[in-house]
Design a protein around this motif. Structure first.
Motif, PDB file in Angstrom:
ATOM      1  N   ASP A   1      42.726 -56.189  15.185  1.00  0.00           N
ATOM      2  CA  ASP A   1      42.898 -54.995  15.924  1.00  0.00           C
ATOM      3  C   ASP A   1      44.012 -55.303  16.952  1.00  0.00           C
ATOM      4  O   ASP A   1      44.827 -54.293  16.933  1.00  0.00           O
ATOM      5  N   HIS A   2      44.077 -56.461  17.534  1.00  0.00           N
ATOM      6  CA  HIS A   2      45.279 -56.512  18.552  1.00  0.00           C
ATOM      7  C   HIS A   2      46.627 -56.794  17.569  1.00  0.00           C
ATOM      8  O   HIS A   2      47.691 -56.068  18.079  1.00  0.00           O
ATOM      9  N   LEU A   3      46.526 -57.376  16.388  1.00  0.00           N
ATOM     10  CA  LEU A   3      47.690 -57.375  15.559  1.00  0.00           C
ATOM     11  C   LEU A   3      48.047 -56.260  15.216  1.00  0.00           C
ATOM     12  O   LEU A   3      49.210 -55.728  15.349  1.00  0.00           O
ATOM     13  N   SER A   4      47.084 -55.145  15.001  1.00  0.00           N
ATOM     14  CA  SER A   4      47.692 -53.888  14.247  1.00  0.00           C
ATOM     15  C   SER A   4      48.112 -53.072  15.624  1.00  0.00           C
ATOM     16  O   SER A   4      49.098 -52.243  15.264  1.00  0.00           O
ATOM     17  N   ALA A   5      47.392 -53.057  16.863  1.00  0.00           N
ATOM     18  CA  ALA A   5      48.224 -52.192  17.941  1.00  0.00           C
ATOM     19  C   ALA A   5      49.472 -52.755  18.039  1.00  0.00           C
ATOM     20  O   ALA A   5      50.098 -51.827  18.285  1.00  0.00           O
TER      21      ALA A   5
END
Length: 580
Positions: free
Chosen positions: A271-275
């Motif tokens: 999720d953090h990578l995507s964000a």
């Protein structure tokens, strides 16, 4: 697969203007053509293909042509490499940095002993000196650092098959100020704070064009700056794990691929990578969604493999509407354009003589008469806490409900954080020695800004992985072309608004936190602030809503959107501030 809006139509370009006009001593040979579109970023609509080396060119002409070749747009080092020896071209790392210059002066050819050379002996190398003023420098990822210093380079040239070529090119590229103004634009790379709760924008300057999405992601994969490792972190794999390009389809989908298989990554890491990727790429014109792959693993947002650019908003700064407050007739009041409305609760009836206040959904804080104590309560005035000190300045609430207090102690400037009736003094290396007159936390709670000695400084808020505030990072001065900056306030996570001197009296200005650009509020609104010796400033974040200032006579002024400055008919007011 969700349906995406189609790419916005490209805007027609303006009249062609030669990129190199105004660059003294550099030829402008080579075809210049008009671009069909400026990408919606306001850049120049000119393509420029510099000329390759001419047969029989002198060493001085080779150096001039080399400088000209680095002004190619779309950006490319291919022609510039033709002015180098084969080995120099192979070893030259043109992407390592960008140096921005003005006033170039190419000297005459010298022999190895520094004497004027007739350049007749093809076996002997010659040297050519280039002098210039270095205005600024961009690092490999595009971070801006102002220089404004005289500089010089000395190139060594030798003959290759009867033609002079440069053997020792400088690191990175050299571009003139016009090229930088025409083709570079400011963007943000998004990293996370140490707890992984907040996205932190890191401003950079990149060349616009068809490869912008690729350039943005390549810069993001470079990670946070070395001096930000205590306050930022990244979940994006390094450049070595990134596919060489980020194509954008006709329907606005940017395809991002990492060679690392992300199948074993935690849901949080994904999720953090995507964000980070989505927030960074959504700045590229035409990008409406992102498809992100790590090996054979597709990352999703809400189950969708095509992640819309609106995704992951929860990691961004609070979007809660703010309001302007002041103390009027010993009552804390909300300022709504021309109306004065006392807030509900005890502070709206009796401010206890406070002239400096901070208001938020979390509570109210007022500096009591004598500036040696701050009274903190809930919004309705209950649960009081008094914090003692010496020479308090205006308090500031962050979006997490923490109250920041700044005063003077025996060791210099002191900063304390109040939360849940508890106060903690934090480490402020480099800040203690400054005579701080204003202090503000950024909208995303990741940075602070201060004014001290009619200068502005910005630093980072340092937290541990459990989101406990550990201290404040070293302050860096924010350069501005305006004299006497004061009353700095955040208008976005990477921009400050402030009061500064001008020939028309005190006016409102904005500056990027990297000091790269200062603009006037007059340019935005078209309305000149009357010469009333403005003292206080309250501005909405994001440049929306009404502007308010207080003047030397404790009067309040406001600027409605699309209007002109008006004075509010009210008794004397103090403590003008912006809060929630």
């Amino acid at each position: 697969m969700m349906r995406l809006r189609s790419i916005r139509r490209l805007i027609a370009g303006g009249l062609a203007v030669a990129v190199v006009s105004g660059c003294a001593g550099i030829p402008s040979s080579g075809p210049v053509t008009k671009v069909a579109d400026d990408g919606g970023l306001g850049q120049s609509a000119v393509r420029y293909a510099p000329a390759r080396p001419l047969p029989g060119a002198t060493p001085e002409q080779i150096v001039r042509g080399y400088l000209d070749a680095m002004l190619a747009f779309p950006a490319s080092s291919r022609t510039a490499s033709a002015f180098l020896t084969r080995r120099a071209a192979r070893d030259w790392v043109s992407s390592s940095q960008v140096r921005i210059y003005s006033g170039p002066e190419v000297g005459g050819a010298l022999d190895v002993d520094g004497r004027p050379s007739a350049a007749e002996d093809p076996s002997e190398p010659v040297k050519v000196r280039l002098g210039f003023t270095e205005a600024a420098r961009l690092d490999r990822q595009g971070r801006y650092a102002r220089r404004a210093v005289p500089a010089a380079l000395t190139y060594t040239l030798q003959q290759v098959k009867g033609e002079w070529r440069i053997t020792d090119p400088q690191d990175g590229l050299l571009v003139n100020e016009k090229f930088f103004t025409d083709y570079f634009r400011s963007f943000d790379l998004y990293f996370f704070d140490r707890p992984g709760r907040r996205l932190v924008p890191d401003p950079v300057y990149l060349v616009v064009g068809d490869q912008l999405a690729t350039t943005l992601l390549t810069s993001l994969a470079g990670g946070p700056a070395p001096d930000s490792v205590e306050s930022m972190r990244t979940y994006v794999p390094p450049r070595t794990g990134l596919r060489p390009s980020v194509p954008v389809s006709d329907d606005g989908v940017a395809d991002v691929e990492f060679t690392d298989d992300l199948a074993d990554a935690t849901d949080t890491a994904r999720d953090h990578l995507s964000a980070q990727v989505v927030w960074t790429l959504r700045q590229a014109p035409g990008v409406e969604g992102v498809r992100l792959l790590g090996g054979d693993t597709a990352l999703t947002a809400g189950g969708d493999e095509i992640q819309p650019v609106q995704a992951w908003g929860g990691y961004g700064p609070s979007t809660a509407r703010g309001r302007t407050y002041a103390v009027v007739e010993n009552r804390v009041a909300e300022i709504d354009d021309g109306r004065i409305i006392p807030i509900s609760g005890r502070w709206g009836k009796n401010a206890r003589g406070a002239e400096l206040v901070a208001v938020s959904q979390s509570g109210v804080a007022g500096v009591l008469p004598g500036d040696d104590a701050v009274r903190v309560t809930s919004r309705d005035g209950s649960a009081p806490l008094t914090v003692g000190g010496n020479d308090f300045i205006e308090p500031d609430w962050d979006s997490d409900g923490r109250l920041w207090l700044v005063d003077r102690a025996a060791g210099g400037t002191r900063v304390r954080v109040v939360s849940d009736q508890q106060q903690v003094q934090i480490a402020v290396p480099g800040l203690a020695r400054l005579d701080v007159t204003s202090f503000k936390i950024s909208p995303d709670d990741t940075r602070y800004a201060v004014t001290a000695g009619r200068r502005m400084y910005v630093g980072e808020v340092v937290r541990d992985v459990k989101d406990q505030v550990l201290g404040l990072g070293l302050p860096s001065r924010v350069f501005t072309t305006v004299s006497g900056p004061r009353a700095a306030s955040w208008s976005s996570p990477t921009e400050l608004s402030f009061l500064g001197d001008s020939q028309a009296g005190v006016q409102i200005y904005q500056v990027q936190i990297d000091g790269s650009r200062t603009t006037s509020e007059v340019a935005r609104s078209g309305s000149l602030l009357p010469d009333v010796r403005a003292r206080g400033l309250a501005i909405a974040q994001g440049g929306t809503g009404t502007l308010h200032v207080s003047d030397a006579r404790r009067r309040l002024w406001y600027l409605p959107r699309g209007g002109s400055w008006r004075m509010i008919d009210t008794p004397p007011a103090t403590g003008l501030s912006y809060g929630r």
